[in-house]
Design an enzyme around this catalytic site. Structure first.
Site, PDB file in Angstrom:
ATOM      1  N   GLN A 131       3.004  35.594  33.435  1.00 13.82           N
ATOM      2  CA  GLN A 131       3.606  36.770  32.658  1.00 13.82           C
ATOM      3  C   GLN A 131       4.754  37.276  33.248  1.00 13.82           C
ATOM      4  O   GLN A 131       5.616  37.926  32.877  1.00 13.82           O
ATOM      5  CB  GLN A 131       2.716  37.880  32.360  1.00 13.82           C
ATOM      6  CG  GLN A 131       1.731  37.791  31.195  1.00 13.82           C
ATOM      7  CD  GLN A 131       0.556  38.812  31.320  1.00 13.82           C
ATOM      8  OE1 GLN A 131       0.437  39.891  32.133  1.00 13.82           O
ATOM      9  NE2 GLN A 131      -0.373  38.601  30.118  1.00 13.82           N
TER      10      GLN A 131
ATOM     11  N   HIS B 288       1.009  30.623  41.533  1.00 13.65           N
ATOM     12  CA  HIS B 288       0.746  29.453  40.740  1.00 13.65           C
ATOM     13  C   HIS B 288      -0.680  29.246  41.018  1.00 13.65           C
ATOM     14  O   HIS B 288      -1.558  28.424  40.004  1.00 13.65           O
ATOM     15  CB  HIS B 288       1.264  28.206  41.352  1.00 13.65           C
ATOM     16  CG  HIS B 288       3.068  28.073  41.111  1.00 13.65           C
ATOM     17  ND1 HIS B 288       4.090  28.512  42.395  1.00 13.65           N
ATOM     18  CD2 HIS B 288       3.785  28.089  39.811  1.00 13.65           C
ATOM     19  CE1 HIS B 288       5.100  28.390  41.823  1.00 13.65           C
ATOM     20  NE2 HIS B 288       5.060  28.187  40.450  1.00 13.65           N
TER      21      HIS B 288
END
Ligand code: PAF
Length: 300
Positions: free
Chosen positions: A158, A46
């Site tokens: 992704q 993150h």
């Protein structure tokens, strides 16, 4: 500096208003707002999204919201780790500007919301098959976050390859003026893709977990290097499935798709990857953790 936290929509909108339509002093261009949507329990993956967001915008908003509409019955909505204070401390280390951590009531005046954001065929395969309705929940919460923050840029990992494809479709179909950036998967040293759900793994399972990435890498290598008959292709898939299962995983799916998540079959029976960029996608359970991973294969 610690990011400023907002729990309600109108305060966040007010805080962002000054950035809209403002010139950036240094370069004389419009200031840009980036959004990094998360469900919290942040890890280095993150933080990487935030770093990328900062390269593309003047102000970065990180949303932290465990979204009930994307969890199915019996899934881990109740037990999903909520760690707001620790998340905010981590976001301070990467200079995120604002955290938007709304309550369920603020996001969903009516739950379940009667309005739907459906994504069609792309959402009915892979994770959508084993988690029916999951991407409807992702669609509506992301659409709402886009409307609330009105970012110029939004960054998604992704690792959630199908989610990223669905969000790009949403942006195209609903004409959001938002640049969607897909950020590369961040991995532990042993190759395991970082995920909040990795903490569900026992110590033994954590040792085994990197097998998933290794198996995908080896399959990718074989797909790249061999001119494959249909039979050889089928065998490669069976062997990869066996390797993953033998390590202790229960496979949800292991599939090979074009990079736009279409079929790689040139007709119903013939495998043909010539001139196609393909992606291998896997979801597999290891104990309580459902792990996702994928590997792009560029075919020349
Ligand atoms: O990827 C996630 O964490 C979630 O699906 C998202 C995009 C924040 C929507 O709740």
């Amino acid at each position: 500096m610690s990011p400023i936290i907002y729990h309600d929509i109108s305060s966040l909108r007010e805080a962002l208003q000054p950035y809209r339509g403002q010139q950036n002093d240094k370069q004389g261009r419009q200031q840009r707002i980036a959004l990094v949507p998360t469900m919290g329990n942040l890890h280095d993956g993150h933080l990487e999204l935030v770093k990328i967001a900062k390269q593309h915008a003047d102000v970065v908003v990180v949303s932290i919201f465990v979204n009930p509409t994307q969890f199915g019955v019996g899934e881990d909505f109740d037990s999903y780790p909520r760690t707001l204070d620790a998340d905010v401390a981590k976001l301070a280390t990467v200079d995120a500007d604002y955290v938007f951590a709304p309550s369920i009531d603020a996001m969903y005046p009516v739950l379940p919301p009667p309005t739907a954001v459906l994504s069609g065929a792309i959402a009915n395969q892979l994770c959508g098959q084993s988690r029916p309705g999951h991407f409807d929940g992702v669609g509506i919460v992301v659409a709402k976050l886009f409307n609330i923050v009105q970012p110029d840029v939004a960054v998604f990992g992704q690792k959630d390859y199908q989610q990223l494809a669905i969000i790009k479709q949403l942006v195209r179909d609903l004409s959001y003026p938002i640049n969607i950036i897909g950020a590369p998967i961040v991995r532990a040293d042993d190759g395991l893709a970082l995920s909040s759900r990795n903490q569900y793994l026992s110590a033994n399972e954590r040792q085994v977990a990197p097998v998933l990435h290794q198996a995908l890498q080896e399959l990718a290598q074989s797909l790249k290097s061999t001119a494959l008959s249909q039979q050889a292709f089928d065998k490669l898939l069976v062997d990869t499935r066996t390797r993953i299962s033998d390590a202790g995983f229960v496979i949800d799916y292991l599939e090979i798709k074009t990079d736009e998540l279409g079929s790689i079959m040139s007709d119903s029976t013939t495998f043909n990857i010539e001139n196609k960029n393909i992606v291998i996608l896997v979801a597999a359970w290891l104990g309580r953790a459902r792990l996702l991973d994928n590997q792009l294969v560029v075919v020349n």
